[in-house]
Each structure stands twice: as C-alpha cells, then as structure tokens.
Design a protein around this motif. Structure first.
Motif, mmCIF file in Angstrom:
data_model
loop_
_atom_site.group_PDB
_atom_site.id
_atom_site.type_symbol
_atom_site.label_atom_id
_atom_site.label_comp_id
_atom_site.label_asym_id
_atom_site.label_seq_id
_atom_site.Cartn_x
_atom_site.Cartn_y
_atom_site.Cartn_z
ATOM 1 N N ALA A 21 -2.712 -4.878 3.733
ATOM 2 C CA ALA A 21 -1.780 -5.025 4.848
ATOM 3 C C ALA A 21 -0.742 -3.918 4.729
ATOM 4 O O ALA A 21 -0.390 -3.499 3.631
ATOM 5 C CB ALA A 21 -1.107 -6.390 4.803
ATOM 6 N N SER A 22 -0.276 -3.427 5.858
ATOM 7 C CA SER A 22 0.806 -2.446 5.808
ATOM 8 C C SER A 22 1.980 -2.988 6.617
ATOM 9 O O SER A 22 1.796 -3.712 7.596
ATOM 10 C CB SER A 22 0.352 -1.083 6.350
ATOM 11 O OG SER A 22 -0.052 -1.174 7.701
ATOM 12 N N ARG A 23 3.174 -2.603 6.173
ATOM 13 C CA ARG A 23 4.385 -3.176 6.759
ATOM 14 C C ARG A 23 5.429 -2.076 6.914
ATOM 15 O O ARG A 23 6.018 -1.622 5.946
ATOM 16 C CB ARG A 23 4.901 -4.299 5.860
ATOM 17 C CG ARG A 23 6.064 -5.095 6.406
ATOM 18 C CD ARG A 23 6.344 -6.300 5.517
ATOM 19 N NE ARG A 23 7.413 -7.111 6.069
ATOM 20 C CZ ARG A 23 8.700 -6.994 5.721
ATOM 21 N NH1 ARG A 23 9.058 -6.079 4.804
ATOM 22 N NH2 ARG A 23 9.611 -7.759 6.267
ATOM 23 N N ALA B 53 5.743 -9.162 13.829
ATOM 24 C CA ALA B 53 6.129 -10.532 13.475
ATOM 25 C C ALA B 53 4.905 -11.352 13.076
ATOM 26 O O ALA B 53 4.959 -12.141 12.117
ATOM 27 C CB ALA B 53 6.857 -11.186 14.647
ATOM 28 N N GLU B 54 3.789 -11.167 13.784
ATOM 29 C CA GLU B 54 2.583 -11.926 13.449
ATOM 30 C C GLU B 54 2.013 -11.477 12.105
ATOM 31 O O GLU B 54 1.548 -12.307 11.312
ATOM 32 C CB GLU B 54 1.533 -11.745 14.546
ATOM 33 C CG GLU B 54 0.274 -12.570 14.351
ATOM 34 C CD GLU B 54 0.534 -14.073 14.352
ATOM 35 O OE1 GLU B 54 -0.277 -14.816 13.750
ATOM 36 O OE2 GLU B 54 1.544 -14.508 14.958
ATOM 37 N N ALA B 55 2.039 -10.171 11.843
ATOM 38 C CA ALA B 55 1.561 -9.684 10.545
ATOM 39 C C ALA B 55 2.434 -10.224 9.416
ATOM 40 O O ALA B 55 1.927 -10.622 8.365
ATOM 41 C CB ALA B 55 1.554 -8.158 10.533
ATOM 42 N N ASP B 56 3.748 -10.265 9.638
ATOM 43 C CA ASP B 56 4.638 -10.841 8.626
ATOM 44 C C ASP B 56 4.357 -12.319 8.407
ATOM 45 O O ASP B 56 4.393 -12.816 7.279
ATOM 46 C CB ASP B 56 6.103 -10.639 9.040
ATOM 47 C CG ASP B 56 6.765 -9.484 8.295
ATOM 48 O OD1 ASP B 56 6.034 -8.623 7.760
ATOM 49 O OD2 ASP B 56 8.004 -9.433 8.251
ATOM 50 N N VAL C 16 -2.140 -11.617 -1.721
ATOM 51 C CA VAL C 16 -1.985 -10.381 -0.957
ATOM 52 C C VAL C 16 -2.356 -9.228 -1.891
ATOM 53 O O VAL C 16 -1.666 -8.988 -2.881
ATOM 54 C CB VAL C 16 -0.542 -10.210 -0.440
ATOM 55 C CG1 VAL C 16 -0.398 -8.884 0.300
ATOM 56 C CG2 VAL C 16 -0.154 -11.378 0.473
ATOM 57 N N PHE C 17 -3.455 -8.531 -1.582
ATOM 58 C CA PHE C 17 -3.921 -7.440 -2.426
ATOM 59 C C PHE C 17 -3.434 -6.105 -1.856
ATOM 60 O O PHE C 17 -3.626 -5.827 -0.666
ATOM 61 C CB PHE C 17 -5.452 -7.430 -2.493
ATOM 62 C CG PHE C 17 -6.034 -8.632 -3.167
ATOM 63 C CD1 PHE C 17 -6.170 -8.671 -4.546
ATOM 64 C CD2 PHE C 17 -6.441 -9.739 -2.427
ATOM 65 C CE1 PHE C 17 -6.708 -9.788 -5.179
ATOM 66 C CE2 PHE C 17 -6.975 -10.858 -3.036
ATOM 67 C CZ PHE C 17 -7.108 -10.881 -4.426
ATOM 68 N N ALA C 18 -2.802 -5.298 -2.697
ATOM 69 C CA ALA C 18 -2.341 -3.971 -2.299
ATOM 70 C C ALA C 18 -3.078 -2.929 -3.125
ATOM 71 O O ALA C 18 -3.169 -3.046 -4.347
ATOM 72 C CB ALA C 18 -0.837 -3.843 -2.507
ATOM 73 N N MET C 19 -3.607 -1.901 -2.457
ATOM 74 C CA MET C 19 -4.433 -0.913 -3.136
ATOM 75 C C MET C 19 -3.681 0.379 -3.464
ATOM 76 O O MET C 19 -4.254 1.277 -4.086
ATOM 77 C CB MET C 19 -5.679 -0.616 -2.292
ATOM 78 C CG MET C 19 -6.535 -1.851 -2.050
ATOM 79 S SD MET C 19 -7.990 -1.586 -1.007
ATOM 80 C CE MET C 19 -9.100 -0.770 -2.146
ATOM 81 N N ARG D 61 2.518 2.547 -2.617
ATOM 82 C CA ARG D 61 3.299 2.516 -1.385
ATOM 83 C C ARG D 61 3.048 1.224 -0.618
ATOM 84 O O ARG D 61 3.983 0.599 -0.100
ATOM 85 C CB ARG D 61 2.949 3.733 -0.513
ATOM 86 C CG ARG D 61 3.794 3.843 0.747
ATOM 87 C CD ARG D 61 3.520 5.114 1.505
ATOM 88 N NE ARG D 61 2.169 5.178 2.035
ATOM 89 C CZ ARG D 61 1.769 6.088 2.917
ATOM 90 N NH1 ARG D 61 2.597 7.012 3.351
ATOM 91 N NH2 ARG D 61 0.527 6.090 3.358
ATOM 92 N N GLY D 62 1.778 0.805 -0.534
ATOM 93 C CA GLY D 62 1.464 -0.437 0.157
ATOM 94 C C GLY D 62 2.077 -1.634 -0.527
ATOM 95 O O GLY D 62 2.593 -2.546 0.132
ATOM 96 N N ALA D 63 2.041 -1.653 -1.856
ATOM 97 C CA ALA D 63 2.635 -2.769 -2.599
ATOM 98 C C ALA D 63 4.131 -2.844 -2.367
ATOM 99 O O ALA D 63 4.697 -3.934 -2.188
ATOM 100 C CB ALA D 63 2.340 -2.608 -4.089
ATOM 101 N N CYS D 64 4.788 -1.696 -2.346
ATOM 102 C CA CYS D 64 6.234 -1.668 -2.116
ATOM 103 C C CYS D 64 6.572 -2.220 -0.731
ATOM 104 O O CYS D 64 7.560 -2.930 -0.563
ATOM 105 C CB CYS D 64 6.741 -0.236 -2.267
ATOM 106 S SG CYS D 64 8.530 -0.053 -2.097
ATOM 107 N N GLY D 65 5.730 -1.909 0.255
ATOM 108 C CA GLY D 65 6.005 -2.359 1.609
ATOM 109 C C GLY D 65 5.877 -3.858 1.792
ATOM 110 O O GLY D 65 6.701 -4.474 2.469
ATOM 111 N N VAL D 66 4.858 -4.466 1.176
ATOM 112 C CA VAL D 66 4.614 -5.892 1.407
ATOM 113 C C VAL D 66 5.308 -6.790 0.397
ATOM 114 O O VAL D 66 5.396 -8.002 0.601
ATOM 115 C CB VAL D 66 3.103 -6.201 1.431
ATOM 116 C CG1 VAL D 66 2.402 -5.420 2.532
ATOM 117 C CG2 VAL D 66 2.462 -5.932 0.078
ATOM 118 N N ALA D 67 5.809 -6.216 -0.698
ATOM 119 C CA ALA D 67 6.403 -7.035 -1.767
ATOM 120 C C ALA D 67 7.515 -7.957 -1.284
ATOM 121 O O ALA D 67 7.586 -9.115 -1.730
ATOM 122 C CB ALA D 67 6.908 -6.136 -2.894
#
Length: 389
Positions: free
Chosen positions: A127-129, A143-146, A155-158, A161-167
């Motif tokens: 997921a990206s945020r 809002a729906e993605a959140d 929630v798996f981050a690869m 940068r992706g992990a920082c965004g969704v954390a």
C-alpha cells in the motif's frame, strides 16, 4: 507417511485481489509481475491463493463522477462476492483475504467488506500513502485506503519508503517483506551458459563480443521511464576514454520513438520486448546493467540482473536503495545526474577485477536477500498465526 497416517490437510485457500491490475492482466508491467510473485510466494508458504476478482478500481484523472461510479460498483461487487464465497464448501472457502497495491487512485472497495462478512483476516501488501492526497481530487480514495490499512490484520511493506508512509496507520501490524525474484523463467540463473548466450546474441545482432556489453531492461513509456532513458543517454554521451562498449536495450512501448531519438548516434542495439528465457540469456551475456531508475518503486530488473551476476549502476531514487547497495553488487549514484551516472559506468568498465568482484557480490546478495524462499518464510510467519487452528 504410512498407510495409517492421515493425509495432510489441504493448503488454506486465500482470496487474492489487486485493485490496480489483476495478476492475469494482458498488459505486461512491473505491477503485474509483483502480483504474480506474491501469489507464488503465498503458494510456497503453504497457502492456496486464487484471484478473487478482476475489478479494476483505478481512476487516474481525478474525476469525482467516475470515482463515485467505481465506488458503487466495488461495494456492489463486494456484497455479491461475499454471498458467493459464503456458499462454497468450507474446504474451498477463503480463510484469508490478501490485497496487493492499494492507494488513493486504486482503493480496495472489496477486501475489507468481504473479509468482514466472512469473518476472515485481511492482509495488505505494498500500500502507498501520500499525505498530499488527503485533500484533493482523490481525497475519497485516500480515506478509503486509510480505512483499509486501519482494518488490515497485517500490512506488508516492500521498501523503506513504503514502510515509512504506512507506519502511522499500520502500527505494530506492519511487516517488512524484502523484494524478491519469482519469475520461473529467471529464477535459476545458474542454467545460463555465458559463452553460448554471448555467441548467440553476437550472431543474431551483429555484435562485437570484444566490446563491453551494457544492458538495460525497461518499458518504454512516457513519464519516469522516458526520463530515465534520456538521463542514461546523456550519461553515456559523457563516457570518455575506456573500453569500447555497446548498449543492449530490452523493452518496448508507446515512447519507443522518443527513446530512439535520445540514443541517436550512440552504439545501441534495441532488442525489443523479450520473454523470460531470452532475458535470462541477455543478463547472463552482459557485462554491466545500467538503468537510472528515476522514482522506481524498487525495480525488479535490478534483482534479476544481480541474480545473474551482472553488476548494476543505478541512481538512489525512489525505492532503488532497497535492492541496490553501493559497493555490494554495483554502484548506487547519489545524485541522479548525467555526470554521476557516467562516472559510475566508467569506474566499473575500466576495472575488470572490480567488475568481476561486483558481479560475484551481486549474485550472492540476490540469493541471500531476494529469494522466493525468504519471501515465503516472511509471509508464512506473519499470516499463519492469523488463521484459526
């Protein structure tokens, strides 16, 4: 197993969904490749993934009318799908829902609703945020993605940068999953006969095997891909004295004419789009993989090249640093400039011992950090405890 042993239980079914692009979409892309890889890793982890739905939730123009239409269609499909899955025999009913690549332009209207109806865990990968999208033409999708990230059990981050965004939303449900190589046509680089692959390419395209062969593999499309091609062309124009080289480009797309114009006058051979076996031979025959990778999510091609012992020159852009380390399988250029890329190419081409050493390191790094087995272990350890005994 003796005759008295009971047969092993069947692997638990998993409903797999990609709101951006289904794994069996007819148009090749990195997104499709990663989706297929995740399904392969889930299978290797002991699950039985099946594509749950091919509904594409993506809306790229910021059109509120179309977004509202997609939302209604998605919610309607979710209810129909939940009803259909609930009627399946227990052994065929999904025990987990897994969504790949949801974000503000492609929210997941299905997974949270279906998993809640069926009472099964809900997992999300990649997921990206982007907070700047919280207010704007895709505010509803954001809002729906959140909401989906808040609902997810894992929630798996690869990428970092992706992990920082969704954390901030995922909290302790966040799991790092290293990018991995999964294409069966590329997964066993040891089968490549380098002299034979090099001789075949030389014969097919009139190449001089005495020159250094630079390799690039990328889709030719407008945007960041075209910008990367143009940066690479300008960098190669600045490669001065040193061993003679030829650039072999695998790929095709809508920006082909612009790419050809960018490399006019340079020693370049365009190979077109290649299937995995041909790509495997190209990687095995090459001397250096060069691709700036501007704003790449991370770039599966870097893992493929390194797995075949091909050192890499790339820019520290997007998530590339998650798969390319400077001095450990290649060069990671800190500044995405023609001079920076040219300098890295010259340094590797001019030193045969360095290039060989970096190729060995590249192969070792890909095997240790980016293998399918490691991804399967990560997924199994994170998802297994979510399933009831």
């Amino acid at each position: 197993m003796t005759r008295s042993d009971p047969p092993p239980p069947p692997p638990p079914p998993v409903a797999f969904y990609a709101p951006m692009k289904a794994p069996d979409h007819p148009v090749p892309s990195g997104d499709r490749q990663i989706a297929r890889g995740l399904m392969a890793a889930l299978g290797a982890a002991g699950f039985a993934p099946r594509v749950a739905c091919r509904f594409r939730a993506w809306e790229g123009r910021g059109d509120p009318v179309r977004q509202a239409r997609l939302r209604r269609a998605g919610l309607w499909l979710a209810d129909r799908l939940a009803d259909s899955l609930a009627r399946l025999p227990p052994e065929r009913r999904p025990r987990l829902w897994f969504t790949y690549h949801l974000y503000h332009k492609a929210p997941d209207w299905l997974g949270p609703r279906v998993s809640a109806r069926l009472g099964i865990p809900y997992a999300v990968a990649e997921a990206s945020r982007a907070l700047k999208q919280k207010h704007g033409p895709w505010a509803d999708g954001f809002a729906e993605a959140d909401a989906a990230l808040t609902r997810a059990d894992r929630v798996f981050a690869m990428t970092a940068r992706g992990a920082c965004g969704v954390a901030p939303v995922a909290g302790d449900r966040l799991v790092r999953l290293a990018p991995f190589l999964s294409d069966p046509g590329l997964i066993d680089p040891a089968t490549v006969d380098r002299p034979a692959a090099r001789a075949a390419l030389a014969a097919a395209h009139g190449l001089d095997p005495g020159r250094r062969w630079l390799v690039t593999v990328a889709m030719m499309r407008p945007g960041d891909k075209l910008a990367s091609f143009r940066l690479l062309a300008e960098a190669l124009r600045r490669v001065g004295e040193g061993p003679p080289w030829t650039l072999l480009i695998a790929g095709d797309g809508a920006a082909r004419a612009e790419v050809e114009a960018a490399f006019a006058g340079l020693p370049v051979v365009r190979l077109g789009a290649l299937d995995p076996p041909a790509l495997r031979d190209l990687y095995g025959a090459g001397d250096l993989f060069v691709w700036p990778g501007l704003n790449e999510g991370y770039g599966m091609v870097y893992i493929e090249a390194q797995a075949h012992g091909l050192p890499v020159v790339a820019c520290d852009s997007g998530g590339v640093a998650d798969v390319v380390r400077d001095g450990d399988g290649g060069r990671l250029v800190p500044d995405a400039t023609p001079d920076g890329v040219a300098g890295a190419v010259v340094a590797v081409l001019a030193d045969d011992a360095l290039r060989v050493d970096q190729g060995v390191r590249a192969r070792r790094k890909a095997a240790a950090e980016h293998g399918l087995e490691r991804a399967a272990d990560t997924l199994g350890a994170a998802l297994g405890p979510l399933l009831p005994a």
